[in-house]
Write a protein that holds these residues in place. Sequence first.
Motif, short mmCIF file in Angstrom:
data_model
loop_
_atom_site.label_atom_id
_atom_site.label_comp_id
_atom_site.label_asym_id
_atom_site.label_seq_id
_atom_site.Cartn_x
_atom_site.Cartn_y
_atom_site.Cartn_z
N VAL A 66 -18.07 -20.94 18.13
CA VAL A 66 -16.94 -20.88 19.06
C VAL A 66 -17.03 -22.03 20.07
O VAL A 66 -16.04 -22.68 20.37
CB VAL A 66 -16.91 -19.51 19.79
CG1 VAL A 66 -15.62 -19.36 20.59
CG2 VAL A 66 -17.06 -18.36 18.80
N TRP B 284 -12.03 -16.37 23.49
CA TRP B 284 -13.07 -15.99 22.54
C TRP B 284 -14.43 -16.47 23.05
O TRP B 284 -15.42 -15.71 23.04
CB TRP B 284 -12.74 -16.60 21.18
CG TRP B 284 -13.50 -16.10 20.01
CD1 TRP B 284 -14.30 -14.99 19.95
CD2 TRP B 284 -13.54 -16.70 18.71
NE1 TRP B 284 -14.83 -14.87 18.68
CE2 TRP B 284 -14.38 -15.90 17.90
CE3 TRP B 284 -12.94 -17.83 18.14
CZ2 TRP B 284 -14.63 -16.21 16.56
CZ3 TRP B 284 -13.19 -18.13 16.81
CH2 TRP B 284 -14.03 -17.32 16.03
N SER C 249 -15.62 -14.34 25.93
CA SER C 249 -16.13 -13.06 25.47
C SER C 249 -17.56 -13.20 24.93
O SER C 249 -18.44 -12.38 25.23
CB SER C 249 -15.18 -12.49 24.41
OG SER C 249 -15.85 -11.63 23.53
N PHE D 130 -8.70 -18.98 13.15
CA PHE D 130 -8.37 -18.26 14.38
C PHE D 130 -7.12 -18.87 15.03
O PHE D 130 -6.21 -18.16 15.47
CB PHE D 130 -9.56 -18.31 15.33
CG PHE D 130 -9.39 -17.53 16.60
CD1 PHE D 130 -9.75 -16.19 16.67
CD2 PHE D 130 -8.86 -18.13 17.75
CE1 PHE D 130 -9.60 -15.47 17.85
CE2 PHE D 130 -8.70 -17.41 18.93
CZ PHE D 130 -9.07 -16.07 18.98
#
Lengths: 214, 214
Positions: A111, A131, A134, B117
């Motif tokens: 990510v 994302w 998180s 994503f």
Amino acid sequence: MSKLIVWTYDWVPEGPRGFVRDIRLRWACEEAGLDYAVHTVPFDERGPDHLAHQPFAQVPFLSDGEVELFESGAGLLHLARKSEKLMPRDPAGEAQTLQWTIAALNSIEMVSVPWWFLEVTGAQENNLAGWLESRLDHMERIFTEREWLVADRFTVADLLMADVLRVAKLRAFGNRPAAEAYVARITDRPAFRKARADQLAHFAAGDKKRAAKA
Amino acid sequence: MSKLIVWTYDWVPEGPRGFVRDIRLRWACEEAGLDYAVHTVPFDERGPDHLAHQPFAQVPFLSDGEVELFESGAGLLHLARKSEKLMPRDPAGEAQTLQWTIAALNSIEMVSVPWWFLEVTGAQENNLAGWLESRLDHMERIFTEREWLVADRFTVADLLMADVLRVAKLRAFGNRPAAEAYVARITDRPAFRKARADQLAHFAAGDKKRAAKA
């Protein structure tokens, strides 16, 4: 002659210096007291010779006698099996080192690196930010609960996680004091400081050779 | 009683069925003929109990007697050490299996999953497309040169790379016949077909339990 050889570029631009991933392998060798040498491949020309060693035209790769392997994460796990300083020898300690090493690569960096890529390529919007936040929140909880990722000791999983998180620029995402303290503590280790200084000196020497050639 | 337990959700929506990553561990166990059971955690409630096993509130995780580990990639490498069917036992074969397993996680999936994503969250632009194309081009070259990633045989690296590439939806990026043939060949293995059918049946059974509860 050193048996372990860390391969990196002969030169890189200023930006990535201190972050090129050969630092992970240098650092692990320094932690474990493993004898190693650093050899180079040309940054400017990455033809079939380079691709035969690293199929994505990147560095580092690691030679260990007859064995050679690319991917810094793979190199770290390979080195971890050579020294108890990098990974405990009991089955639970090995499994936890493996899981956290892979987590750094596939739950955080999967990510954080694309998030960073969108930032530096000037994307209009960065849809990966939520994302990433998180994932960093989950890590903050972990670091609030414990000092090390595995057992009560440093492992190659801490080495990698700290390297991944320092690149993810925690400060861009607000106050996460436990994660910041973790990264500060791990990157204050003498082995990291030596690895970083050695990488910076290596690329500075590359500047001189490049200037002499030009 | 089975010693190996693959943990997954009790239920997931239609979309991810056939792709939930417990399939990787099921598949590896099937390839190696390892005895295993599948246990579940609630999809709907992922509190402290879940986070104690998987800190990012995901699945799968793997129990092996006293040892437990999360991250499907870590589970695969753990299983690979139990069976020569998943990884050769010579040092070069082990190193190559490790490097390609990590490459699937950190060189391909690190680009393909965030690319996906951005696609599914309806980003206005997908700045990761060029990077993904470049990575897939490198893999196309590899698959043009060889049938398997490691030596001349199936390993857990092929299992993972094929799973990563089938999710990356190669067809969205034009004609890459060698990669497509590779994915088709690896996912035609009986162990994959059984793992996929078992996962679909597992979540279909979850539908019924959920309906009975509602």
